[in-house]
Design an enzyme around this catalytic site. Sequence first.
Site: not given
Length: 260
Positions: A49-50, A88, A118, A120, A187
């Site tokens: 999602d960057s 993501d 993915k 978080e 991260e």
Amino acid sequence: MNDKRKKPSACEFARRKARGAKIPSLSLYDTPTAKIAASCGIDLLLVGDSLGMTVLGLKNTIPVKIEDVMRHSSAVRRGAPEAFVVADMPFMSYQTCPADAMRNAARFMQEADCDGVKIEGGVQMAETISRLVSAGVPVMAHIGLLPQRILTGCGYRKIGKNKEEERELLSDAKAVEKAGAFCVVLECVEDKVAEKITKSLRIPTIGIGSGDACDGQIQVAHDVLGLLPDFTPKHARRYANLAEEIQRAFTSYASDVIKG
Ligand code: KIV
């Protein structure tokens, strides 16, 4: 370049860890870059999602939508059919409840042909991870600095600097492994803590800004390629300066056109 590779399964990454093979991974968003990465043997690709910041010009990952990641995941899939492609899951597409996570993960698998997702979060996301994995969705976990919680967290900084953070990170790592994640992104975790986590898990740790003891490394392709001249995170290592190359090419092109 080698473009005749067999697509790895989710379990393959733990086997690589067991035999001491390091895992290079990239976060990228488009067909041609995915094709080149896969042809270089990079077979764990994340559609991060960057992309909000690198491609869409947004200030963080919060405004990224399912449709954005979906569109780019399909593009990456088309470029790299032989790679393991992970989507993501964007902000609020899985945090609301496990049922939403299942429904949205299914879209990434069925509509964008991804191999996994993915999400978080550690202990708090363990139940969701477990439900997804039981339903057949390979999950890449992500602990340490969590960009989707940047507005409620302490900003972009290393995590694991004190004993309490270290304990939390270790229990997050253990929880996502127990829940069935096939690997975990660390991260901006303190190097020593990342090393401890790596040694204590059977699944591979994929580090970003977390030192070289991790089982693999993930970087954002735009950072590695030097495509974002105004922003280079501390942990990113530049292997090229494509922004300069592109500027040179566009300047020559414009000058050729102007000269007629
Ligand atoms: O969004 C992203 O690209 C990521 C990686 C940097 C791990 O989450």
